[in-house]
Design an enzyme around this catalytic site. Structure first.
Site, PDB file in Angstrom:
ATOM      1  N   THR A 124       0.866  -1.177   0.000  1.00  0.00           N
ATOM      2  CA  THR A 124       0.000   0.000   0.000  1.00  0.00           C
ATOM      3  C   THR A 124       0.902   1.227   0.000  1.00  0.00           C
ATOM      4  OG1 THR A 124      -1.695  -1.191   1.225  1.00  0.00           O
ATOM      5  CG2 THR A 124      -1.878   1.197   1.162  1.00  0.00           C
ATOM      6  N   LYS A 144      -0.276   5.845   8.347  1.00  0.00           N
ATOM      7  CA  LYS A 144       0.420   6.076   7.076  1.00  0.00           C
ATOM      8  C   LYS A 144      -0.563   6.117   5.908  1.00  0.00           C
ATOM      9  CE  LYS A 144       1.693   2.654   4.882  1.00  0.00           C
ATOM     10  NZ  LYS A 144       1.198   1.769   3.790  1.00  0.00           N
ATOM     11  N   LYS A 177      -7.144   1.394  -3.262  1.00  0.00           N
ATOM     12  CA  LYS A 177      -6.747   0.822  -1.973  1.00  0.00           C
ATOM     13  C   LYS A 177      -6.743   1.880  -0.869  1.00  0.00           C
ATOM     14  CE  LYS A 177      -4.762  -1.890   1.114  1.00  0.00           C
ATOM     15  NZ  LYS A 177      -5.521  -2.914   1.840  1.00  0.00           N
TER      16      LYS A 177
END
Length: 311
Positions: free
Chosen positions: A95, A240, A171
């Protein structure tokens, strides 16, 4: 196929294991060698370094924590870009930022290599069952080449665009939605609990009526049970991802007010020592704010003790 696999965390280990089960020849590499031992015992080959994992491979997967780790593995001396054979494909399931996905596509193209962005949806239990959902994009020939590999790790692959930045946007925005559900669940459960309603009963009512989706059942149970260890997806990774979705939104000039709130919620969790907790622990913060006795309501010292008790 001959497959290299770099990054053997809880997600990567399960994905590599499923590639082995599907009959592919898998060479694995992880910075911490001990994490590769179970896969080697299952039949994987151990790579001495990143270049070794790429050598003679038809494809190499990377499943790493963040942009920095991916840059190091791909652009570093003797790493993926330098070692992967011409015509082979780098499948990035990490990711990462939309911007880095574009850089990887350009760099691999210049090197005569294929690049497929293939982030996944699913927690470690879904990995073990081969039930991940894969979102993939890249040049048509590269995607076709690795389609059997994607089929080995997931129950369904969604093709989106030929631009590999697209799956990363899907995502990141999907993780933003998950975090939004976690926060709203935590707020609603704190309200019900402070009003004298058992939080487990409240969750049963929700998930037996209008909120029966897996996302409510999975994360609702974690919040109700305050079961935040072991972390299926650690809180720093959640922080994050929210940071990256905000960066993508800023580049596209799309306001995301809820994402800004979630950024602060994750920072609050981390500031109180929640680095080792599952990202669903942000759903515990509303109870703390409401004065309820929660894992995250303790002082820094007490919080560490509460974390130990939650193991």
């Amino acid at each position: 196929m001959k497959v290299g696999f770099i990054g053997l965390g809880r997600m990567g280990s399960g994905m590599a294991a499923n590639l082995l089960k599907a009959g592919h020849t898998v060479t694995v590499h992880n910075r911490t060698r001990e994490r590769a031992e179970a896969l080697v015992q299952a039949g994987a080959r151990l790579a001495t370094d990143v270049a070794h994992a790429c050598r003679d491979a038809d494809a190499v997967f990377s499943m790493l924590a963040n942009d920095e780790a991916v840059r190091e593995v791909v652009f570093g001396e003797g790493c993926v870009l330098a070692a992967l054979p011409e015509g082979a494909v780098h499948v990035s399931s990490s990711t990462i930022s939309v911007a880095l996905a574009g850089e990887l596509q350009a760099a691999h193209g210049e090197a005569g290599q294929g690049y497929v962005s293939a982030p996944v949806f699913g927690r470690p239990d879904a990995v073990a069952a081969g039930k991940l959902f894969v979102v993939a994009a890249g040049a048509a020939d590269a995607v076709a080449k690795v389609a059997p590999l994607l089929g080995a790790i997931g129950q369904k692959t969604f093709g989106v665009s030929a631009e590999p930045q697209a799956p990363n946007l899907v995502k990141l925005s999907g993780n933003f939605l998950i975090a939004s559900v976690i926060e709203s669940l935590g707020e609603a459960m704190a309200l019900a609990e402070k009003g004298g309603i058992d939080r487990h009963q409240y969750l049963d009512i929700l998930t037996s009526t209008l909120f029966g989706a897996p996302i409510y059942k999975t994360y609702g149970a974690l919040i109700a049970e305050r079961k935040f260890q072991p972390a299926g997806f650690a809180a720093p990774l959640g922080q994050k991802d929210i940071r990256l979705v905000l960066a993508a939104a800023e580049a596209l000039q799309v306001p995301l007010p809820l994402a800004s709130l979630l950024r602060d919620r994750f920072l609050s969790l981390l500031a109180h020592g929640g680095e080792e907790l599952d990202w669903s622990a942000i759903g515990d913060l509303p109870g703390r704010d409401a004065g309820l006795d929660t894992i995250t309501s303790a002082s820094s010292h007490g919080f560490l003790s509460a974390r130990e008790n939650a193991r």
